[in-house]
Design a protein around this motif. Sequence first.
Motif, PDB file in Angstrom:
ATOM      1  N   GLY A  30      70.687  19.526  14.805  1.00  0.00           N
ATOM      2  CA  GLY A  30      70.571  19.068  13.428  1.00  0.00           C
ATOM      3  C   GLY A  30      69.282  19.495  12.765  1.00  0.00           C
ATOM      4  O   GLY A  30      69.000  19.086  11.628  1.00  0.00           O
ATOM      5  N   PRO A  32      66.678  21.473  10.593  1.00  0.00           N
ATOM      6  CA  PRO A  32      66.911  22.242   9.376  1.00  0.00           C
ATOM      7  C   PRO A  32      66.564  23.720   9.515  1.00  0.00           C
ATOM      8  O   PRO A  32      67.001  24.535   8.698  1.00  0.00           O
ATOM      9  CB  PRO A  32      65.989  21.563   8.360  1.00  0.00           C
ATOM     10  CG  PRO A  32      64.899  20.954   9.185  1.00  0.00           C
ATOM     11  CD  PRO A  32      65.572  20.516  10.449  1.00  0.00           C
ATOM     12  N   ARG A  51      69.301   7.614  19.803  1.00  0.00           N
ATOM     13  CA  ARG A  51      70.644   8.144  19.560  1.00  0.00           C
ATOM     14  C   ARG A  51      71.603   7.688  20.657  1.00  0.00           C
ATOM     15  O   ARG A  51      72.769   7.373  20.383  1.00  0.00           O
ATOM     16  CB  ARG A  51      70.602   9.670  19.475  1.00  0.00           C
ATOM     17  CG  ARG A  51      71.910  10.262  18.976  1.00  0.00           C
ATOM     18  CD  ARG A  51      71.740  11.699  18.493  1.00  0.00           C
ATOM     19  NE  ARG A  51      72.946  12.117  17.782  1.00  0.00           N
ATOM     20  CZ  ARG A  51      73.975  12.727  18.356  1.00  0.00           C
ATOM     21  NH1 ARG A  51      73.922  13.034  19.647  1.00  0.00           N
ATOM     22  NH2 ARG A  51      75.034  13.052  17.649  1.00  0.00           N
ATOM     23  N   PRO A  62      73.736   9.482  13.844  1.00  0.00           N
ATOM     24  CA  PRO A  62      73.211  10.664  13.151  1.00  0.00           C
ATOM     25  C   PRO A  62      72.642  11.663  14.153  1.00  0.00           C
ATOM     26  O   PRO A  62      72.416  11.350  15.318  1.00  0.00           O
ATOM     27  CB  PRO A  62      72.100  10.078  12.259  1.00  0.00           C
ATOM     28  CG  PRO A  62      72.413   8.628  12.136  1.00  0.00           C
ATOM     29  CD  PRO A  62      73.054   8.244  13.430  1.00  0.00           C
ATOM     30  N   SER A  63      72.405  12.877  13.681  1.00  0.00           N
ATOM     31  CA  SER A  63      71.804  13.897  14.537  1.00  0.00           C
ATOM     32  C   SER A  63      70.372  13.523  14.900  1.00  0.00           C
ATOM     33  O   SER A  63      69.751  12.654  14.279  1.00  0.00           O
ATOM     34  CB  SER A  63      71.808  15.249  13.828  1.00  0.00           C
ATOM     35  OG  SER A  63      70.853  15.248  12.765  1.00  0.00           O
ATOM     36  N   THR A  66      68.075  14.020  11.920  1.00  0.00           N
ATOM     37  CA  THR A  66      68.252  12.999  10.884  1.00  0.00           C
ATOM     38  C   THR A  66      67.524  11.728  11.283  1.00  0.00           C
ATOM     39  O   THR A  66      66.835  11.099  10.464  1.00  0.00           O
ATOM     40  CB  THR A  66      69.742  12.721  10.660  1.00  0.00           C
ATOM     41  OG1 THR A  66      70.382  13.912  10.204  1.00  0.00           O
ATOM     42  CG2 THR A  66      69.946  11.623   9.626  1.00  0.00           C
ATOM     43  N   LEU A  67      67.652  11.331  12.543  1.00  0.00           N
ATOM     44  CA  LEU A  67      66.931  10.160  13.045  1.00  0.00           C
ATOM     45  C   LEU A  67      65.421  10.389  12.998  1.00  0.00           C
ATOM     46  O   LEU A  67      64.650   9.484  12.651  1.00  0.00           O
ATOM     47  CB  LEU A  67      67.377   9.838  14.470  1.00  0.00           C
ATOM     48  CG  LEU A  67      68.833   9.393  14.635  1.00  0.00           C
ATOM     49  CD1 LEU A  67      69.186   9.293  16.113  1.00  0.00           C
ATOM     50  CD2 LEU A  67      69.078   8.059  13.942  1.00  0.00           C
ATOM     51  N   ALA A  69      63.768  12.256  10.908  1.00  0.00           N
ATOM     52  CA  ALA A  69      63.318  12.164   9.520  1.00  0.00           C
ATOM     53  C   ALA A  69      63.148  10.709   9.103  1.00  0.00           C
ATOM     54  O   ALA A  69      62.167  10.344   8.438  1.00  0.00           O
ATOM     55  CB  ALA A  69      64.308  12.870   8.598  1.00  0.00           C
ATOM     56  N   GLY A  70      64.088   9.859   9.515  1.00  0.00           N
ATOM     57  CA  GLY A  70      63.970   8.440   9.196  1.00  0.00           C
ATOM     58  C   GLY A  70      62.774   7.799   9.863  1.00  0.00           C
ATOM     59  O   GLY A  70      62.035   7.022   9.245  1.00  0.00           O
ATOM     60  N   THR A  99      67.024   0.208   9.355  1.00  0.00           N
ATOM     61  CA  THR A  99      67.998   1.258   9.056  1.00  0.00           C
ATOM     62  C   THR A  99      69.264   1.150   9.881  1.00  0.00           C
ATOM     63  O   THR A  99      70.361   1.427   9.392  1.00  0.00           O
ATOM     64  CB  THR A  99      67.356   2.642   9.267  1.00  0.00           C
ATOM     65  OG1 THR A  99      66.161   2.732   8.488  1.00  0.00           O
ATOM     66  CG2 THR A  99      68.301   3.763   8.872  1.00  0.00           C
TER      67      THR A  99
END
Length: 209
Positions: A30, A32, A51, A62-63, A66-67, A69-70, A99
Amino acid sequence: MTQYASAHLITRIAYLGYDPADDPNWPLSGAPSHAAYSKWCRHICGIACLRMALLHRSDDAPSLFTLLAGARRYGAYVQQDDEIKGLIYAPFARYVEDTHQMAATVHGHLDPADLLALLDEGRMVMTSVSREIRRPGLDPERRGGHLVLAIGHDNGGSSTAIPAAIPPRPVKRAFPSTGSPTSSAIAASASTCAAPDRLSLPRLPPSSR
């Protein structure tokens, strides 16, 4: 589940000097970009633990990136020049609760007996161990430094979601010893702890498919 894109490369990465940035499957994480994967993949073992816990709860998560980033939005990682500090448990626990609606408790002191007690209560425990967790017959070069998710135990040993089985004696050897310096990944508010914190999560039954 692993922090790296290809699970079959873990032994080469951990012990043989393989550069995880050379993994052709990096897009599966995931990330970018390849540059982002190269920069962060060695620092997200705690994100992989989260995860795993989320997948256990609902078979969906989520990938990794994504995790990540959070968690970064909550301050669970800090960048100072080219150095990445993290995972920082206190803001990470807030991120998990806010979250993902999963209760998370940071433990300032947790010896192997305390870990087993939490597992007996049905908790999952994210804890710092030596990378030699996969080779329990060897004395670790250092204690701590790699986060794993402990999900159960058998007669005093520990089972992790890697999967790996750790007998009682290597569990004690792999833990940071009492009185050791606090990990740089611990938030300033926890800097008086004698050893790196651990994070426990509820062990929820998987949802019905």
